[in-house]
Design an enzyme around this catalytic site. Structure first.
Site, short mmCIF file in Angstrom:
data_model
loop_
_atom_site.label_atom_id
_atom_site.label_comp_id
_atom_site.label_asym_id
_atom_site.label_seq_id
_atom_site.Cartn_x
_atom_site.Cartn_y
_atom_site.Cartn_z
N GLY A 201 0.79 -1.24 0.00
CA GLY A 201 0.00 0.00 0.00
C GLY A 201 0.81 1.28 0.00
O GLY A 201 0.36 2.29 0.54
N ASN A 203 1.33 3.05 -2.63
CA ASN A 203 0.53 3.97 -3.46
C ASN A 203 -0.67 4.49 -2.68
O ASN A 203 -1.03 5.66 -2.79
CB ASN A 203 0.06 3.27 -4.74
CG ASN A 203 1.13 3.31 -5.81
OD1 ASN A 203 1.38 4.35 -6.40
ND2 ASN A 203 1.78 2.18 -6.03
N MET A 280 -4.19 -6.98 -6.62
CA MET A 280 -3.65 -8.03 -7.49
C MET A 280 -4.73 -8.95 -8.05
O MET A 280 -4.65 -10.17 -7.92
CB MET A 280 -2.61 -8.85 -6.71
CG MET A 280 -1.39 -8.03 -6.35
SD MET A 280 -0.86 -6.99 -7.72
CE MET A 280 0.85 -6.89 -7.42
N HIS A 299 -0.10 1.37 -13.20
CA HIS A 299 0.64 0.24 -13.80
C HIS A 299 2.13 0.61 -13.84
O HIS A 299 2.48 1.71 -14.27
CB HIS A 299 0.11 -0.03 -15.21
CG HIS A 299 0.81 -1.18 -15.86
ND1 HIS A 299 0.57 -2.48 -15.51
CD2 HIS A 299 1.79 -1.21 -16.81
CE1 HIS A 299 1.35 -3.28 -16.23
NE2 HIS A 299 2.10 -2.53 -17.02
N GLU A 333 -10.50 -4.69 -21.06
CA GLU A 333 -9.22 -5.25 -21.50
C GLU A 333 -8.12 -4.75 -20.55
O GLU A 333 -8.03 -3.54 -20.29
CB GLU A 333 -8.92 -4.75 -22.93
CG GLU A 333 -7.75 -5.47 -23.56
CD GLU A 333 -7.32 -4.81 -24.87
OE1 GLU A 333 -6.13 -4.84 -25.18
OE2 GLU A 333 -8.19 -4.23 -25.56
N VAL A 334 -7.30 -5.68 -20.06
CA VAL A 334 -6.31 -5.34 -19.03
C VAL A 334 -5.30 -4.29 -19.52
O VAL A 334 -4.77 -4.40 -20.63
CB VAL A 334 -5.57 -6.63 -18.56
CG1 VAL A 334 -4.45 -6.28 -17.59
CG2 VAL A 334 -6.55 -7.59 -17.91
N ASP A 335 -5.08 -3.28 -18.67
CA ASP A 335 -4.08 -2.22 -18.93
C ASP A 335 -4.30 -1.50 -20.26
O ASP A 335 -3.33 -1.09 -20.93
CB ASP A 335 -2.65 -2.80 -18.88
CG ASP A 335 -2.31 -3.35 -17.50
OD1 ASP A 335 -2.89 -2.87 -16.52
OD2 ASP A 335 -1.47 -4.26 -17.42
N GLU A 364 5.30 6.63 -9.27
CA GLU A 364 3.89 6.24 -9.11
C GLU A 364 3.24 7.11 -8.03
O GLU A 364 2.10 7.57 -8.17
CB GLU A 364 3.78 4.76 -8.69
CG GLU A 364 4.19 3.78 -9.76
CD GLU A 364 4.14 2.33 -9.28
OE1 GLU A 364 3.48 2.04 -8.28
OE2 GLU A 364 4.79 1.48 -9.92
#
Ligand code: GRF
Length: 392
Positions: A201, A203, A280, A299, A333-335, A364
């Site tokens: 954590g 972020n 995750m 990401h 759709e991922v990312d 980040e």
């Protein structure tokens, strides 16, 4: 006191902070803003609030005694509770006042914070706090240079801040010109944010620090932190920041079932925007549809390069010389969602997944709060085509 005449010079010596005044208000502010003495000082990130607020009061005896002994000083006002407006008149005849030029001294940043967050007017500030001046002296114009020099010899930096003048009946005895205070922002409603995590954590911490710092006047407020893994450090970070937490294990639940349960918890908490901060799990298309345009993800690579898991490993294997991080809207759709913020870092020879991760995370932590602020403040939104619309 009877020796004070119009034209006398007012000399100020700086304070080290709030000294010992105004603490009822300061305590209240800390409580209302959900801060603690170990929080970073919102007005000075290099120290904690405790360090800044408990800075010892400056003692001026050594600096002042030589000038007093030489009989060079007509009057001295120690600026304590009552601030400039109540302390200076104590040494003035009722017929005299002072006009001070606030451009001549520095208003310690703590006072800007108190004004902005305590929504204080200039007169309230001036009658409660020292405003950056711990001691004020009145000296004859002919003695000014001697006094300044003697005090400078003690290591202080005295400044001429104004003059004595005659005043009419009813006129205030302290007239402060050029006091520049922060504009008070209208109180805005903040968008309620839920943060989903699975781990350390860091972020999340950056989001907490940003949104809870009163100086940022953030449009976002984190109202819930949800983890799919129990006992992770991120949950402790939330608890320390007084943010409610929930743990919802995904074990034994189908993806859609888990996501529906998450949505229910978030909706019950009134959440409007979601940040995936090291969550995750891949979220279901149904979840994305429910929260379309309202979910952000960070990401650890410069999308559209290096999507998916193990981004740093992919970067190293590819031999890329530049990588970074991306905050984007989440799509099924991922990312793949619209990019909101990115930051880049060079890949150095000898970098490992760990060293890269460490350097990228620093970035980040800068761009995630920035991207959240853009969305929460309404500066950006998701267009029908999935692309970003920038407003204004
Ligand atoms: C970060 O590397 C982020 O890019 C990825 O997950 C990691 C979370 O780290 N999505 P932390 O839990 O915020 O420290």
């Amino acid at each position: 006191m009877d020796k004070i005449v119009p034209g006398d010079v007012v000399i100020g010596i700086s304070s080290s902070g709030v000294h010992s005044n105004g603490y009822s208000l300061i305590r209240k502010l800390i409580e209302v803003k959900g801060l603690s003495l170990s929080s970073k000082a919102p007005f000075d990130e290099s120290q904690t609030l405790g360090q800044a607020l408990l800075m010892p009061t400056k003692i001026y005896v050594k600096a002042l005694l030589p000038a007093i002994k030489k009989n060079l000083v007509k009057a001295i006002a120690h600026i304590t509770g009552g601030g400039l407006t109540e302390n200076i008149p104590r040494v003035l005849p009722a017929t005299h006042g002072v006009v001070l030029d606030a451009n001549k001294w520095t208003l310690h940043p703590v006072f800007n914070w108190l004004v902005a967050e305590g929504r204080m007017s200039a007169s309230e500030l001036l009658r409660t706090f020292n405003c950056g001046l711990g001691m004020v002296l009145i000296v004859g114009e002919d003695k000014k240079d001697d006094v300044l020099e003697i005090i400078q010899n003690s290591g202080e930096e005295p400044t001429v801040i104004g003059n004595v003048k005659l005043i009419n009946e009813g006129e205030p005895q302290v007239d402060v010109k050029n006091l520049k205070l922060p504009l008070l922002h209208p109180i805005k409603t903040r968008r309620k944010v839920g943060v989903l995590i699975s781990g350390s954590g860091t972020n999340l911490q950056a989001l907490i620090d940003y949104t809870q710092n009163p100086c940022n006047q953030s449009s976002a407020e984190i109202v819930l932190v949800l983890s799919n893994i129990p006992d992770v450090e991120g949950l402790k970070r939330a608890e320390r920041a007084n943010i409610p937490t929930r743990v919802l294990s995904h074990k034994g639940l189908k993806r859609v079932e888990f996501d529906r349960a998450v949505t229910k918890i978030l909706q019950e908490a009134g959440v409007e925007l979601i940040c995936l901060a090291g969550f995750m799990r891949i979220v279901s298309a149904e979840f994305v549809k429910t929260w379309q345009g309202k979910i952000l993800n960070v990401h650890p690579a410069l999308l559209p390069a290096f999507k998916g898991m193990d981004a740093h490993k992919q970067v190293l294997e590819m031999g890329a010389r530049i990588t970074g991080c991306t905050v984007h809207l989440v799509e099924p759709e991922v990312d793949a969602g619209a990019i909101i913020e990115q930051a880049a870092v060079r890949v150095e020879v000898g970098d490992t997944v760990e060293t890269l991760q460490e350097r990228v995370k620093v970035l980040e932590h800068q761009i995630f709060p920035k991207a959240l602020e853009l969305l929460a403040s309404g500066k950006i939104s998701r267009g029908e085509d999935g692309k970003l619309i920038w407003h204004e």
